[in-house]
Design an enzyme around this catalytic site. Structure first.
Site, PDB file in Angstrom:
ATOM      1  N   ARG A   1      -7.106  -0.021  -5.597  1.00  0.00           N
ATOM      2  CA  ARG A   1      -6.977   1.341  -5.397  1.00  0.00           C
ATOM      3  C   ARG A   1      -8.089   2.095  -5.193  1.00  0.00           C
ATOM      4  O   ARG A   1      -8.149   3.257  -4.693  1.00  0.00           O
ATOM      5  CB  ARG A   1      -6.604   1.804  -6.968  1.00  0.00           C
ATOM      6  CG  ARG A   1      -5.094   1.138  -7.308  1.00  0.00           C
ATOM      7  CD  ARG A   1      -4.612   1.527  -8.464  1.00  0.00           C
ATOM      8  NE  ARG A   1      -3.518   0.638  -8.899  1.00  0.00           N
ATOM      9  CZ  ARG A   1      -2.680   0.843 -10.080  1.00  0.00           C
ATOM     10  NH1 ARG A   1      -3.075   1.614 -10.900  1.00  0.00           N
ATOM     11  NH2 ARG A   1      -1.673   0.017 -10.007  1.00  0.00           N
TER      12      ARG A   1
ATOM     13  N   GLU B   1       4.329 -18.167  13.439  1.00  0.00           N
ATOM     14  CA  GLU B   1       4.289 -18.624  12.014  1.00  0.00           C
ATOM     15  C   GLU B   1       5.890 -18.906  11.356  1.00  0.00           C
ATOM     16  O   GLU B   1       6.231 -20.028  11.197  1.00  0.00           O
ATOM     17  CB  GLU B   1       3.550 -17.233  10.902  1.00  0.00           C
ATOM     18  CG  GLU B   1       3.411 -17.951   9.694  1.00  0.00           C
ATOM     19  CD  GLU B   1       2.447 -16.906   8.835  1.00  0.00           C
ATOM     20  OE1 GLU B   1       2.596 -15.590   9.162  1.00  0.00           O
ATOM     21  OE2 GLU B   1       2.249 -17.178   7.587  1.00  0.00           O
TER      22      GLU B   1
END
Ligand SMILES: [Zn+2]
Length: 338
Positions: free
Chosen positions: A69, A197
């Site tokens: 954060r 992927e």
């Protein structure tokens, strides 16, 4: 007697596919949770790191990054990652920073990145060279991807050498990214992408032919397409292979259209011996409970000889976005140590 792991641990190494946010070990995650007054016990963290699908992995990544954060949080995880890299004798790493996630959470990307660079300095003084790549999140849309691209260009003078797009490959057609990639290339950034992927071989082909990507994150879809393998060889496009990651996310099983896949199914030896430029990496070492040394052990289990492992390790220096002089110096160091 020296074990293979000890031998590899001594080699000076480079790592080219490594997410900063995927390097947060459980103990550091507990620390971050306590810092933000959302204490997590070891069992909760362990459960978070236990997932069984690609969606489950993306969800774990999201929950881990939810605890990032402040610039201080980014400084802490950078410090921990650089210590791990030094302990493994990694002398060069290109670290992927999810600037896209920072933007999504309405954070100050410049302040976070300044804290990251500052936190990396002690390790740099101890011999670890770092470069950064800014990553956008595909499923957040084209406008978001543009914002990340502009930030990457803006921070190019501060160590951002590349731009890439990750996340859910199926979310946006690869072709739609062409103007963004032209923009970053025009501003001197290298071009990366996660492709093939879980996505099809065509996603890798378009990343090479349309976007001009120099390296592809994973690209294991090439195992389904010999023509694509030939194209990668022809263009000299590098695949960044992360075997443990492909097993943990279920990406390899998906490409093989099977319910389950094992290490033996990984195309690393086949690609390497066919002459496709490949490098070995961890992707998200904490989320996949691995290390770079362990990935080399996996490659050995796949049948690569020590000589082949050495060639593979040298490839990470050759495919690095390094100035030529620095590359040659690192390769000399590598050869001397081996
Ligand atoms: Zn990745």
């Amino acid at each position: 007697m020296t074990t293979l792991a000890q031998r590899i641990a001594r080699w000076p190494k480079a790592e080219l596919h490594l997410h900063l946010e995927g390097s947060i070990r459980p103990a550091t995650l507990c620390e971050l949770a306590a810092r933000h007054r959302q204490p997590m016990d070891a069992e909760t963290v362990a459960a978070l790191y236990r997932y069984h699908s690609f969606r489950g992995f993306l969800n774990a990544f999201k929950r881990v990054t939810a605890l990032l954060r402040t610039p201080d949080d980014y400084a802490l995880i950078t410090q921990r990652l650089t210590e791990e890299l030094l302990a493994q004798n990694v002398i060069y790493a290109e670290v992927i920073v999810s600037a896209g996630v920072m933007l999504r959470r309405q954070q100050d990307v410049e302040a976070n990145f300044a804290a990251i660079c500052e936190a990396a300095r002690p390790a740099e003084r101890r011999g670890l060279r770092l470069a950064w790549s800014f990553d956008a999140v595909r499923q957040f849309g084209l406008a978001h991807i543009w914002r990340v691209a502009r930030l990457a260009v803006q921070l190019g003078s501060q160590g951002v050498v590349a731009f890439g797009v990750g996340g859910d490959e199926t979310a946006l057609p690869t072709r739609s990214l062409q103007p963004v990639y032209e923009f970053v290339a025009a501003h001197g950034l290298h071009r990366l992408i996660h492709a093939g992927e879980i996505g099809p071989p065509s996603a890798v082909r378009e990343a090479v032919e349309v976007l001009g990507c120099e390296r592809i994150g994973h690209g294991i879809a090439a195992l389904r397409d010999p023509h694509l393998q030939a194209l990668l060889i022809e263009h000299g496009t590098v695949l960044e292979l992360c075997p443990t990651s492909n097993l943990r996310t279920g990406a390899l099983a998906r490409q093989l259209r099977r319910r389950k896949a094992g290490l033996r199914d990984h195309p690393l030896p086949q690609f390497f011996r066919a002459g496709i430029p490949v490098v070995l990496a961890t992707d998200d070492p904490a989320l996949f409970e691995t290390t770079l040394v362990r990935e080399y052990e996996q490659a050995a289990r796949l049948g690569l000889s020590v000589g082949e492992l050495r060639r593979l390790a040298a490839m990470s220096f050759r495919a690095a976005f390094l100035p030529e002089r620095a590359r040659r110096a690192m390769l000399r160091r590598f050869r001397a140590a081996c």
